[in-house]
Design an enzyme around this catalytic site. Structure first.
Site, PDB file in Angstrom:
ATOM      1  N   TYR A   1       0.836  -1.213   0.000  1.00  0.00           N
ATOM      2  CA  TYR A   1       0.000   0.000   0.000  1.00  0.00           C
ATOM      3  C   TYR A   1       0.871   1.264   0.000  1.00  0.00           C
ATOM      4  O   TYR A   1       0.678   2.168  -0.823  1.00  0.00           O
ATOM      5  CB  TYR A   1      -0.932   0.016   1.236  1.00  0.00           C
ATOM      6  CG  TYR A   1      -1.300   1.415   1.639  1.00  0.00           C
ATOM      7  CD1 TYR A   1      -2.164   2.170   0.860  1.00  0.00           C
ATOM      8  CD2 TYR A   1      -0.722   2.020   2.769  1.00  0.00           C
ATOM      9  CE1 TYR A   1      -2.451   3.489   1.199  1.00  0.00           C
ATOM     10  CE2 TYR A   1      -1.013   3.317   3.115  1.00  0.00           C
ATOM     11  CZ  TYR A   1      -1.882   4.055   2.324  1.00  0.00           C
ATOM     12  OH  TYR A   1      -2.149   5.357   2.647  1.00  0.00           O
ATOM     13  N   HIS A   2       1.831   1.326   0.937  1.00  0.00           N
ATOM     14  CA  HIS A   2       2.669   2.535   1.001  1.00  0.00           C
ATOM     15  C   HIS A   2       3.456   2.707  -0.301  1.00  0.00           C
ATOM     16  O   HIS A   2       3.696   3.831  -0.751  1.00  0.00           O
ATOM     17  CB  HIS A   2       3.615   2.455   2.210  1.00  0.00           C
ATOM     18  CG  HIS A   2       2.917   2.658   3.536  1.00  0.00           C
ATOM     19  ND1 HIS A   2       2.595   1.608   4.369  1.00  0.00           N
ATOM     20  CD2 HIS A   2       2.480   3.769   4.164  1.00  0.00           C
ATOM     21  CE1 HIS A   2       2.002   2.080   5.468  1.00  0.00           C
ATOM     22  NE2 HIS A   2       1.918   3.391   5.360  1.00  0.00           N
TER      23      HIS A   2
HETATM   24  P1  NAD Z   1     -11.397   4.514   3.144  1.00  0.00           P
HETATM   25  O1  NAD Z   1     -11.084   3.168   2.619  1.00  0.00           O
HETATM   26  O2  NAD Z   1     -12.311   4.639   4.320  1.00  0.00           O
HETATM   27  O3  NAD Z   1     -11.980   5.440   1.963  1.00  0.00           O
HETATM   28  C1  NAD Z   1     -11.575   5.333   0.626  1.00  0.00           C
HETATM   29  C2  NAD Z   1     -12.826   5.443  -0.234  1.00  0.00           C
HETATM   30  O4  NAD Z   1     -12.449   5.374  -1.608  1.00  0.00           O
HETATM   31  C3  NAD Z   1     -13.802   4.294   0.025  1.00  0.00           C
HETATM   32  O5  NAD Z   1     -15.104   4.806   0.244  1.00  0.00           O
HETATM   33  C4  NAD Z   1     -13.720   3.442  -1.242  1.00  0.00           C
HETATM   34  O6  NAD Z   1     -14.955   2.800  -1.542  1.00  0.00           O
HETATM   35  C5  NAD Z   1     -13.313   4.478  -2.286  1.00  0.00           C
HETATM   36  N1  NAD Z   1     -12.540   3.928  -3.415  1.00  0.00           N
HETATM   37  C6  NAD Z   1     -11.414   3.177  -3.364  1.00  0.00           C
HETATM   38  N2  NAD Z   1     -10.992   2.879  -4.608  1.00  0.00           N
HETATM   39  C7  NAD Z   1     -11.870   3.463  -5.467  1.00  0.00           C
HETATM   40  C8  NAD Z   1     -11.968   3.514  -6.880  1.00  0.00           C
HETATM   41  N3  NAD Z   1     -11.089   2.905  -7.679  1.00  0.00           N
HETATM   42  N4  NAD Z   1     -13.009   4.216  -7.438  1.00  0.00           N
HETATM   43  C9  NAD Z   1     -13.922   4.849  -6.651  1.00  0.00           C
HETATM   44  N5  NAD Z   1     -13.867   4.821  -5.301  1.00  0.00           N
HETATM   45  C10 NAD Z   1     -12.858   4.141  -4.723  1.00  0.00           C
HETATM   46  O7  NAD Z   1     -10.002   5.218   3.464  1.00  0.00           O
HETATM   47  P2  NAD Z   1      -9.710   6.554   4.304  1.00  0.00           P
HETATM   48  O8  NAD Z   1      -9.226   6.169   5.644  1.00  0.00           O
HETATM   49  O9  NAD Z   1     -10.835   7.491   4.156  1.00  0.00           O
HETATM   50  O10 NAD Z   1      -8.458   7.117   3.508  1.00  0.00           O
HETATM   51  C11 NAD Z   1      -8.653   8.020   2.420  1.00  0.00           C
HETATM   52  C12 NAD Z   1      -7.296   8.382   1.825  1.00  0.00           C
HETATM   53  O11 NAD Z   1      -6.493   8.983   2.827  1.00  0.00           O
HETATM   54  C13 NAD Z   1      -6.549   7.161   1.314  1.00  0.00           C
HETATM   55  O12 NAD Z   1      -6.011   7.424   0.045  1.00  0.00           O
HETATM   56  C14 NAD Z   1      -5.465   6.935   2.336  1.00  0.00           C
HETATM   57  O13 NAD Z   1      -4.318   6.441   1.731  1.00  0.00           O
HETATM   58  C15 NAD Z   1      -5.246   8.325   2.913  1.00  0.00           C
HETATM   59  N6  NAD Z   1      -4.799   8.247   4.318  1.00  0.00           N
HETATM   60  C16 NAD Z   1      -5.612   7.702   5.277  1.00  0.00           C
HETATM   61  C17 NAD Z   1      -5.142   7.630   6.586  1.00  0.00           C
HETATM   62  C18 NAD Z   1      -5.949   7.009   7.698  1.00  0.00           C
HETATM   63  O14 NAD Z   1      -5.424   6.877   8.824  1.00  0.00           O
HETATM   64  N7  NAD Z   1      -7.202   6.633   7.469  1.00  0.00           N
HETATM   65  C19 NAD Z   1      -3.881   8.158   6.909  1.00  0.00           C
HETATM   66  C20 NAD Z   1      -3.091   8.703   5.900  1.00  0.00           C
HETATM   67  C21 NAD Z   1      -3.568   8.749   4.600  1.00  0.00           C
HETATM   68  N1  USQ Z   2       0.202  -1.478  15.585  1.00  0.00           N
HETATM   69  C1  USQ Z   2       0.206  -2.075  16.838  1.00  0.00           C
HETATM   70  N2  USQ Z   2      -0.931  -2.679  17.264  1.00  0.00           N
HETATM   71  C2  USQ Z   2      -2.075  -2.715  16.513  1.00  0.00           C
HETATM   72  C3  USQ Z   2      -2.078  -2.086  15.237  1.00  0.00           C
HETATM   73  C4  USQ Z   2      -0.916  -1.474  14.795  1.00  0.00           C
HETATM   74  O1  USQ Z   2       1.206  -2.065  17.560  1.00  0.00           O
HETATM   75  O2  USQ Z   2      -3.072  -3.278  16.978  1.00  0.00           O
HETATM   76  C5  USQ Z   2       1.432  -0.806  15.098  1.00  0.00           C
HETATM   77  C6  USQ Z   2       1.881  -1.265  13.716  1.00  0.00           C
HETATM   78  O3  USQ Z   2       2.721  -2.400  13.793  1.00  0.00           O
HETATM   79  C7  USQ Z   2       2.591  -0.016  13.218  1.00  0.00           C
HETATM   80  C8  USQ Z   2       1.812   1.146  13.859  1.00  0.00           C
HETATM   81  O4  USQ Z   2       1.098   0.568  14.946  1.00  0.00           O
HETATM   82  O5  USQ Z   2       3.895   0.037  13.714  1.00  0.00           O
HETATM   83  C9  USQ Z   2       0.835   1.846  12.931  1.00  0.00           C
HETATM   84  O6  USQ Z   2      -0.070   0.906  12.365  1.00  0.00           O
HETATM   85  P1  USQ Z   2      -1.498   1.402  11.812  1.00  0.00           P
HETATM   86  O7  USQ Z   2      -2.233   0.216  11.314  1.00  0.00           O
HETATM   87  O8  USQ Z   2      -2.161   2.269  12.810  1.00  0.00           O
HETATM   88  O9  USQ Z   2      -1.077   2.394  10.603  1.00  0.00           O
HETATM   89  P2  USQ Z   2      -0.460   2.103   9.166  1.00  0.00           P
HETATM   90  O10 USQ Z   2      -0.441   0.682   8.808  1.00  0.00           O
HETATM   91  O11 USQ Z   2       0.825   2.852   9.090  1.00  0.00           O
HETATM   92  O12 USQ Z   2      -1.515   2.809   8.179  1.00  0.00           O
HETATM   93  C10 USQ Z   2      -2.340   3.914   8.556  1.00  0.00           C
HETATM   94  C11 USQ Z   2      -3.421   4.039   7.492  1.00  0.00           C
HETATM   95  C12 USQ Z   2      -2.778   4.370   6.147  1.00  0.00           C
HETATM   96  C13 USQ Z   2      -1.918   5.626   6.295  1.00  0.00           C
HETATM   97  C14 USQ Z   2      -0.884   5.460   7.404  1.00  0.00           C
HETATM   98  C15 USQ Z   2      -0.187   6.772   7.718  1.00  0.00           C
HETATM   99  O13 USQ Z   2      -4.189   2.835   7.404  1.00  0.00           O
HETATM  100  O14 USQ Z   2      -3.796   4.604   5.168  1.00  0.00           O
HETATM  101  O15 USQ Z   2      -1.255   5.897   5.087  1.00  0.00           O
HETATM  102  O16 USQ Z   2      -1.575   5.090   8.628  1.00  0.00           O
HETATM  103  S1  USQ Z   2       1.470   6.573   8.245  1.00  0.00           S
HETATM  104  O17 USQ Z   2       1.511   5.518   9.292  1.00  0.00           O
HETATM  105  O18 USQ Z   2       1.942   7.833   8.744  1.00  0.00           O
HETATM  106  O19 USQ Z   2       2.228   6.096   7.098  1.00  0.00           O
END
Ligand code: NAD
Ligand code: USQ
Length: 394
Positions: A190-191
């Site tokens: 993913y990353h």
């Molecule tokens: P999410 O999965 O809840 O929302 C993503 C939405 O996009 C969903 O509703 C899904 O149905 C839609 N989607 C995915 N692929 C699609 C496609 N091909 N066409 C149309 N719709 C599509 O995720 P989120 O937590 O809301 O994250 C949103 C964005 O923010 C992501 O790109 C994620 O990488 C980024 N992000 C999230 C976090 C986090 O902690 N949640 C942290 C950092 C970055």
């Molecule tokens: N972790 C635990 N226990 C848990 C879940 C996670 O110790 O029950 C640890 C993981 O091993 C990791 C850290 O917590 O070291 C973060 O994990 P996470 O699942 O909270 O976050 P991550 O996988 O990094 O992904 C989330 C979002 C992603 C976003 C990312 C931002 O799902 O979309 O891009 O955070 S960042 O972490 O800054 O890259």
């Protein structure tokens, strides 16, 4: 009125952003293929909070605010015609791009999940950029990227906002200064897809002059924003399962159901965090402050605090009395890391951070405890291993 198209507007970050921008007076149209809801079906789990179908959400918002949020259901990566026609007809000033598969554990579950994540995420971003070029419109793209593109190790120097100053030695021994994209070091498929998005933005920006802001966001915690808490039908999703639940929200929910907090390894991993209320404000700030025509991609680090995972567990335990369990780490990642991050750009634009101190207890009681009965405890363990047969050290 400013028109904003929100790709992925049914998701955890997208829905509160759609409401926030609509409340701020924007005309909002969501495109979402509901793939996230289908993944819930695949994983046989669902949001801790009782989220409504997207059309019921939009109907409730119209009743409460009088404002309309439009919705179209298609895949932005695969239905290129649909995307092009929507952009050409709606003529958005800004497009916020959330439409990607965002879970690192989900992206590492199997070859199917790796391939799905790469093809979904890269097709979505490439189709969007190609459609803007073909529509011949000047649209500002605001993309949700991740802090994880940088990797989490540091040289001791703070991680800058996207670009790294480097000094090269010329043929005559002279010193040449350049700024390059900060080298990527993604920790999951993913990353990695987000690291590749960066190259797509750099290319289309240089070749076609598309204006892009890439927000490198940390882990989002919390659930509700001002608008989502106005009515239960507007409630935001809360993921707690081993694939989509992010660490702090998982700990809060685990504390609410007296499940020992699941710390991976020693919990020495340091990560960046931001509250969902700040996410929606940052996106508004990014939309209001686009890069100028001809400017390079604007990259801002969208995070407000860094924390070590074991410190978060200790904090939640102090607040709630929860037990802590150190589990073998299912991921391949450093057991201990420091993380120093520059984040002045959004603060300078006016962001006032919500800190853990402000929101933590409220989140435990208002959301985690309130909906605890909806939790399926069997979905809590993280079962996605980064390497076949691997179990990390405790
Ligand atoms: P999410 O999965 O809840 O929302 C993503 C939405 O996009 C969903 O509703 C899904 O149905 C839609 N989607 C995915 N692929 C699609 C496609 N091909 N066409 C149309 N719709 C599509 O995720 P989120 O937590 O809301 O994250 C949103 C964005 O923010 C992501 O790109 C994620 O990488 C980024 N992000 C999230 C976090 C986090 O902690 N949640 C942290 C950092 C970055
Ligand atoms: N972790 C635990 N226990 C848990 C879940 C996670 O110790 O029950 C640890 C993981 O091993 C990791 C850290 O917590 O070291 C973060 O994990 P996470 O699942 O909270 O976050 P991550 O996988 O990094 O992904 C989330 C979002 C992603 C976003 C990312 C931002 O799902 O979309 O891009 O955070 S960042 O972490 O800054 O890259």
């Amino acid at each position: 009125m400013v028109r904003v198209l929100i790709l992925g507007g049914d998701g955890f970050c997208g829905w509160p952003t759609a409401l926030h921008l609509s409340a701020a007076g924007c005309e909002v149209l969501i495109i979402d293929n509901l793939s996230r809801r289908n993944i819930d079906n695949e994983l046989e789990c669902s949001s801790l909070t009782p989220i409504q179908p997207i059309t019921a959400r939009a109907k409730a918002w119209k009743e409460i605010s009088g404002k309309v949020i439009g919705f179209a259901n298609f895949d932005v990566g695969l239905d290129y015609r649909g995307l092009l026609e929507t952009i050409a007809e709606f003529k958005p000033h800004g497009i916020v791009h959330f439409a990607e598969q965002r879970s690192a554990p989900y992206s590492m579950k199997s070859a199917f999940h790796k391939r799905y994540t790469v093809s979904n995420n890269l097709n979505a971003t490439n189709s969007l950029l190609a459609a803007i070029v073909e529509a011949r419109l000047d649209v500002h793209v605001v993309h949700l990227g991740t802090m994880g593109v940088y990797g989490y190790g540091t040289s001791g120097a703070p991680i800058p906002e996207g670009y790294l100053k480097v000094r090269l030695q010329g043929e005559q021994g002279e010193s040449i200064e350049r700024e390059i994209l900060y080298p990527t070091r993604p920790g999951s498929v993913y990353h990695m897809s987000k690291a590749q998005d960066q190259l797509l933005f750099e290319f289309y920006n240089r070749n076609d002059g598309i204006r892009v802001t890439d927000l490198h966001q940390g882990i989002v915690w919390g659930t509700q924003t001002r608008e989502t808490s106005m009515d239960e039908r507007l409630i935001n999703r809360f993921d707690y399962d081993g694939d989509y639940g992010t660490v702090l929200n998982r700990f809060l929910m685990q504390a609410a159901i007296e499940y020992p907090l699941t710390v991976h390894g020693s919990g020495g991993q340091t990560r960046a965090f931001i509250h969902i209320r700040d996410t929606v404000r940052c996106i508004e700030l990014a939309l209001r402050n686009p890069p100028g025509l001809g400017d390079r991609v604007k990259i801002m680090n969208q995070m407000t605090e860094t924390h070590r995972i074991r410190d978060l567990a200790a904090l939640v335990s102090r607040l709630t009395g929860a037990l802590i369990e150190n589990l073998p780490n299912p991921r391949v990642e450093a057991d201990e890391n420091e993380l120093i991050v520059e984040n002045a750009a959004l603060i300078d634009l006016g962001l006032q951070p919500t800190t853990l101190r402000d929101g933590l207890l409220e989140e435990v009681t208002d959301v985690a405890v309130r909906y605890a009965s909806r939790c399926d405890r069997t979905k809590i363990p993280c079962t996605s291993l980064w390497r076949r047969g691997q179990l990390g050290p405790v």
